[in-house]
Every structure is written in C-alpha cells, then in structure tokens.
Design a protein around this motif. Sequence first.
Motif, PDB file in Angstrom:
ATOM      1  N   LYS A  27      12.961   1.490   2.590  1.00 18.02           N
ATOM      2  CA  LYS A  27      11.834   2.155   3.243  1.00 18.02           C
ATOM      3  C   LYS A  27      10.498   1.678   2.699  1.00 18.02           C
ATOM      4  O   LYS A  27      10.337   1.472   1.496  1.00 18.02           O
ATOM      5  CB  LYS A  27      11.954   3.672   3.010  1.00 18.02           C
ATOM      6  N   VAL A  28       9.542   1.538   3.606  1.00 14.90           N
ATOM      7  CA  VAL A  28       8.171   1.260   3.196  1.00 14.90           C
ATOM      8  C   VAL A  28       7.349   2.524   3.426  1.00 14.90           C
ATOM      9  O   VAL A  28       7.406   3.116   4.501  1.00 14.90           O
ATOM     10  CB  VAL A  28       7.574   0.092   4.012  1.00 14.90           C
ATOM     11  N   LYS A  29       6.592   2.906   2.405  1.00 19.05           N
ATOM     12  CA  LYS A  29       5.709   4.084   2.545  1.00 19.05           C
ATOM     13  C   LYS A  29       4.277   3.595   2.584  1.00 19.05           C
ATOM     14  O   LYS A  29       3.790   3.030   1.610  1.00 19.05           O
ATOM     15  CB  LYS A  29       5.910   5.039   1.367  1.00 19.05           C
ATOM     16  N   PHE A  30       3.621   3.812   3.709  1.00 21.68           N
ATOM     17  CA  PHE A  30       2.228   3.392   3.864  1.00 21.68           C
ATOM     18  C   PHE A  30       1.293   4.533   3.504  1.00 21.68           C
ATOM     19  O   PHE A  30       1.553   5.687   3.833  1.00 21.68           O
ATOM     20  CB  PHE A  30       1.945   2.984   5.304  1.00 21.68           C
ATOM     21  N   LYS A  79       9.325  -3.238  13.122  1.00 23.61           N
ATOM     22  CA  LYS A  79       9.923  -2.694  11.909  1.00 23.61           C
ATOM     23  C   LYS A  79       9.799  -3.705  10.765  1.00 23.61           C
ATOM     24  O   LYS A  79       9.977  -4.904  10.978  1.00 23.61           O
ATOM     25  CB  LYS A  79      11.400  -2.407  12.186  1.00 23.61           C
ATOM     26  N   PRO A  80       9.486  -3.224   9.556  1.00 24.05           N
ATOM     27  CA  PRO A  80       9.406  -4.151   8.421  1.00 24.05           C
ATOM     28  C   PRO A  80      10.730  -4.885   8.223  1.00 24.05           C
ATOM     29  O   PRO A  80      11.778  -4.250   8.203  1.00 24.05           O
ATOM     30  CB  PRO A  80       9.121  -3.236   7.217  1.00 24.05           C
ATOM     31  N   ASP A  81      10.659  -6.211   8.103  1.00 32.82           N
ATOM     32  CA  ASP A  81      11.887  -6.999   8.018  1.00 32.82           C
ATOM     33  C   ASP A  81      11.922  -7.825   6.737  1.00 32.82           C
ATOM     34  O   ASP A  81      11.316  -8.886   6.657  1.00 32.82           O
ATOM     35  CB  ASP A  81      11.997  -7.914   9.244  1.00 32.82           C
ATOM     36  N   PHE A  82      12.650  -7.326   5.773  1.00 35.04           N
ATOM     37  CA  PHE A  82      12.771  -8.036   4.504  1.00 35.04           C
ATOM     38  C   PHE A  82      14.083  -8.794   4.400  1.00 35.04           C
ATOM     39  O   PHE A  82      14.502  -9.194   3.323  1.00 35.04           O
ATOM     40  CB  PHE A  82      12.662  -7.053   3.334  1.00 35.04           C
ATOM     41  N   GLU A  83      14.715  -8.991   5.564  1.00 34.80           N
ATOM     42  CA  GLU A  83      16.047  -9.609   5.577  1.00 34.80           C
ATOM     43  C   GLU A  83      16.064 -10.961   4.865  1.00 34.80           C
ATOM     44  O   GLU A  83      16.887 -11.207   3.994  1.00 34.80           O
ATOM     45  CB  GLU A  83      16.498  -9.775   7.040  1.00 34.80           C
ATOM     46  N   VAL A 123       2.091  -4.487   6.461  1.00 36.13           N
ATOM     47  CA  VAL A 123       0.977  -3.550   6.254  1.00 36.13           C
ATOM     48  C   VAL A 123      -0.123  -3.830   7.274  1.00 36.13           C
ATOM     49  O   VAL A 123      -0.646  -2.917   7.923  1.00 36.13           O
ATOM     50  CB  VAL A 123       0.430  -3.670   4.811  1.00 36.13           C
ATOM     51  N   GLN A 124      -0.443  -5.109   7.424  1.00 38.00           N
ATOM     52  CA  GLN A 124      -1.496  -5.517   8.348  1.00 38.00           C
ATOM     53  C   GLN A 124      -1.206  -5.054   9.767  1.00 38.00           C
ATOM     54  O   GLN A 124      -2.066  -4.513  10.459  1.00 38.00           O
ATOM     55  CB  GLN A 124      -1.569  -7.036   8.325  1.00 38.00           C
TER      56      GLN A 124
END
Lengths: 378, 340
Positions: A27-30, A79-83, A123-124
Amino acid sequence: MRSVSVDLNNDASLLIDIPDALCERDKVKFTVHTKTTLSTFQKPEFSVPRQHEDFIWLHDTLVETEDYAGLIIPPAPPKPDFESPREKMHKLGEGEATMTKEEYAKMKQELEAEYLAVFKKTVQVHEIFLQRLSSHPMLSKDRNFQIFLEYDQDLSVRRKNAKEMFGGFFKNMVKSADEVLISGIKEVDDFFEQEKTFLLDYYSKIKDSTAKAEKMTRSHKSTTWNFFYLFIFLTLKLGKLSDLFEKLRKVEGRVASDQELKLTELLRYYMRDIQAAKDLLYRRARALADYENSNKALDKARLKSKDIPQAEEHQQQCLHKFDKLSESGKRELTGFKGRRVVAFRKNLIEMAELEIKHAKVSNIMTGSHAERTHTLLD
Amino acid sequence: MNAYMAYKVSTQTTLAMFRNKTFTVRRRFSDFLGLYEKLSEKHGPNGFIVPPPPEKSILGMTKVKVGKDDSSAADFVERRRGALERYLQRVVNHPSLLQDPDVREFLEREELPRAVSTQALSGAGFLKMINKATDAVSKMTIKMNESDVWFEEKLQEVESADQHFRKLHTLVESLVIHRKELSLNTASFAKSAAMLGSAEDNTALSRALSQLAEVEDKMEQLHQDQAANDTFSFAELIADFIRLLGAVRGSFDQRMKAWQRWQDAQAMLQKKRETEAKLLWANKPDKLQLAKEEIAEWEAKVTQYERDFERVSATVRKEVIRFELIKYWEAFLPEAKAIA
C-alpha cells in the motif's frame, strides 16, 4: 518537477499538493495537503492521509454524478505498480549468495533508484488528478471532493457504501456499449460529428503510440541494466575502463528514464484523457438516444391518445438534458483540445532538447576516452 | 575456375633480413591458416605462445547476427580483414617468431604453395584442440615442487582471466541483442508517432510536431544501429582475446608435456636398472650387455629431456612475462570506445 504538463491550479483560493508519501509493503499512503481561502472549508490549511482506492472512489462518484454528465472528468490515476523493481529485488535476494558484497551493494543501490522513480511517478500522477479537479470551475466545488480533501477519518467506510450503491454498473455499461453507441448515433451537430471522428481515430493512434513507446522504454531499460551488469563486472573483476562504462551507463540510464517520464507518461496520460473525452461523447450520445426514444414514445402516446402530458414532459426533460450536455460538452471539448496541444508541444520540445543534450555529452565523453587510451599504449 | 578472396598484405620495414624496404603480396585465408600450422608445429612444443589463427566461421563465438547487413559480403570481408591484420601483428610482434623463415616467406614471397588440411585449425576448431590437450594434460599425475609455484600461480591467473573474459563476452553479446531490439522498437515507435502527428487536427503546428518526433526518433534509431554494430565488434575482440588466452594455456600444456616426458624417461631408466640387477643375479652375459646398452640410452634420454624441460620452462616464463605486458592494452584498444 512537472513532467506531464496540465493546467496546474494557479488559483490561490484552492491549492493542493502531495508533499510526501509512505510505502508500506503493497500500500502507498499519500499525504494530501490543502491550502485554501474558501469559506466552505473548516480550516485554511490541513493534511489528510489517503490511499489509492480513495482516489478511485472520488473519481467514480464524480463520473456517476448526473450533473457532471456534460463535463470531461479527469482520468483516474493508475494503480501504483512496483512489480518490475520488486521482481528484480526478489531475484537479487536469490542471487545474493553468488555475488560479492560490493556487487550486491551496487545492484541494491540501482534497484532502490528504480523503486524511487516508480514511487515519484505515482505520487505525481495522483497529485495531478487532484489539481485537475481543483482547477475546474464546477468540479472544484463538488461536495465529495471537499470530503476527500478534508475528512480526517478513514474514507474506507464511505467507499464501501458507494460501491454498494452503484455497484460499478455504469462503468461496465460504458465499456461495452461505448464505441457502438457513439458511432451508431445519427449526429445533428457538425461540431460533435467532427469531434467524434477525430477522437475515435486519435484514440486508436495514441493507444498504438503508447504501446510502442512502452515497448521502446522497456528495451531501453534492459539495455541500461545490461550496461550496469557490464559495469559491475568490469570494475570488480578487471578494474579497467570501468569509469567509462559508469559514465556511459549514467547517460543511458538518464536517457531511458527521461524518455519514460516525458514521452511514455505523456502519451499514457493523454490516452486516458481522450478516453474521458470519449466518455463525455458517450453520455451525450445516450442522452440523444433517450431523447429520440422519448420522441417515439410521444408519437405513440398521441396515436393512442393516452398519457400525452407525461410523454410530453418526459420528452422535454430529455431534450433539456441533451441540450445542456451539448452546450457543456462543446465548451469542455474546445477547452480540452487547446490544453492538450499546448501541453503536448511543450513536452515534446523539452524532450527533444534533452535528447540532443545527451547525444552531445555522449560524443564528448567517448572522444576524450579515445585520447586517454592512446596515451596508455604509448 | 574457383573464385576466392585474396587479401593484400603490405609490409614496411627497416630490418635487414628482408629483401626490400616496402613490399606487398596477396594471400588467401587458407594461407594464414597454413602459416599458423607451420608455426604451431615448430614452436609450440618449445613453449612459445603461438598466436591463435583467425576465425574461420562467420559467427564464431559471437552467435548473434546484427543488423540487416551482417551477412552482406562487404561487412564480412571487412571483419575478416581486421581479424587477419590483428593476427599478423601478433606474429610479427613476437621477436622469436619474426625470425622464422616461414614468416618471412609469408610476407615476402610472390607465390605461396597452397596450404593443405587447415580445416581443424580455426576458430572453434582451435579452441577445441586446446581444450582436448588440456584435458589430456590434467589426467597426468602431476606433482608440483617449489620451483613450479610461479607457474602454478600464473596458470591460475590465466584460467581465471579466461573465465572472466568468457563472462564478459556473454554480457557484451546480450548487450548486442538488447541494442538491436531497442533499435527495432525505436523505429517502430517513430512510425507510430508520425501517424499520431498526422492524426492531429491539421494545423501547421501539428505537422511540425510530427516531423519533430519522427526526425528525432530516426536519429535515435541510427544511433542504436551503429551502437549495436560497434558492440558486436567489441564482442569479436573479446572472443579474439579469449582465443589468445587459449594459446597461453597451450604453452603451459607444452611445458607439462615436456615434464611428463622427462618423468616417463626417468621411470623407464629405473625399470632398465632393475632389469640389469635381475640379470646380474641370473648371470646371462648377452642379455646383460643389451641391458647395459639400454641403460646408457635411457640415461642420455633422461639428461636430454631434463634439459628440454628446463629450456621449455624458461621459454614459457619469458613468454608469459612478455604477454602480461601487452594483454590489457591490446584487448581494450580504441574499439572499446565504439560501444558508446
């Protein structure tokens, strides 16, 4: 750094940014930070923690709001993708035993840099979404938008309720009926006829360009990583010419990530934006279909001499809705086109200048190295 | 009538052993291989590092084809010309080999007799040969004493360098593949971007935009194409160097062979002495005479082989020292900058 240029809110009455974010496993918390002079808010400055799902909730509620049917709703952030970096990190962990400490440290450093790049990007993209909303005359006043910015409790309860209400029904409908309805409708207005033709064609082309740009930057990334392995190898095993490789890798790596940021992101963003414009066309087409159906119903009612006033009222409502959508849609699409061309042009020029700069650096470097090698041989 | 490629070999010299100061001859590829065969036969067993023959197969160690022109005649001939030149440079830079009359003849003589049976001798064939020899040598029971420590260390270095350069070659080879892919993807994107530009509403601005995107990406594509080609050349150079390391290993093997021959002779001498002792006991005068003759023969052999071994060891030592001085600079010639 703003890479994807949109009209950032220059209006000081509502300023939004995401000054930092945390990454907890998946999870990313902004941290969404707002500064405002509007009296509709409780405080002049405040911050709240938000997850990606909260942004999606906000986007979806805006889309489902009837009053905004004639607006281009800014596309939801992906969706944030850190794959990719996560996979590489995993491989690194597996291979740790076979590497030297220095090799491992260097590779870890590179991976962390890639991770950071993905992080910055997400984030951007979330920030830009909020800023598009705050700079829109109607959407910035939306009640749910205000809740999103201000509500200092967890939004997940609201999210669940919203889902139960709409059940994602509208979204699914749009996806399947979209193209057919838009292309099938008999257009009465030249402006919209042109827009429809243009948007459908442009969308397919930008989709193709986006895919090819992604493929190209993936290739570039592999090349960069390859260079990197080469560099580590040369430094640690042979200790020769490693500094040249390091410089080359930095240039290649920077070019790859600049390309990614500027070009692929730009294309991806406007592809989604055009989809949002198409959604507007769809809603208008549906309103037109409703209006035509109401006309048919009125004719039927007149024929049967039954329920004529209801039919007339329904027809009027449909016409009114359709006109409103057309008027608002025309305004939105015209503004959209202007913004897009300006942003596109600005970013492409910046990117071209960067590439020229890198090409020069690359040539300068290899020139000086050639001199160095000759001295060694003598 | 057979058509074949002949390479011009031009020499400029101040050495007295040549008839002229400048001269040019034409040689076929098989002539180069023939030269290697002669040099290897004559000098290999003495412990000299005989420079490896040029690649015969088109791809050799680097299995990757690069660009659409790779199989074109011009490209291939140019690569081969480079390889042949590097080979000859190594040969003439070797002070002992330069003295060999075969080398002089190769450079000077108008017509060279055709070289025969050179198939086994190039590229993969060469390395296979070296590897077989090394395997055979390692099967011998070899005991090292203190004077051999230097050789043991050097051999270790050579073997570890071999490992590293092979890995380097693999890395560079995959870089070739990636660059080629990148060049293809860039070209494909350039086309797509041009189409996108033309889909823009027709203003002068949009046309300028699409042109900009197209030109810029074509530049990038050319750049990548060139880079892929240069990286391929770099890979070839590394492969060349790996073969050179093979030749170094070969010289160590020759030293081992010489040592083994000496040891075997000593063992044989011992046996003959035992036979003599047995015959003394059994009292057979004729057989005894024969045994004494054989002992003398083997004593001579032992002395000879010991001297041979010492001579070969000295040569290998000198050769390895000479090799160390040039190996890195030779391997990373200005070609290295070309992969940028």
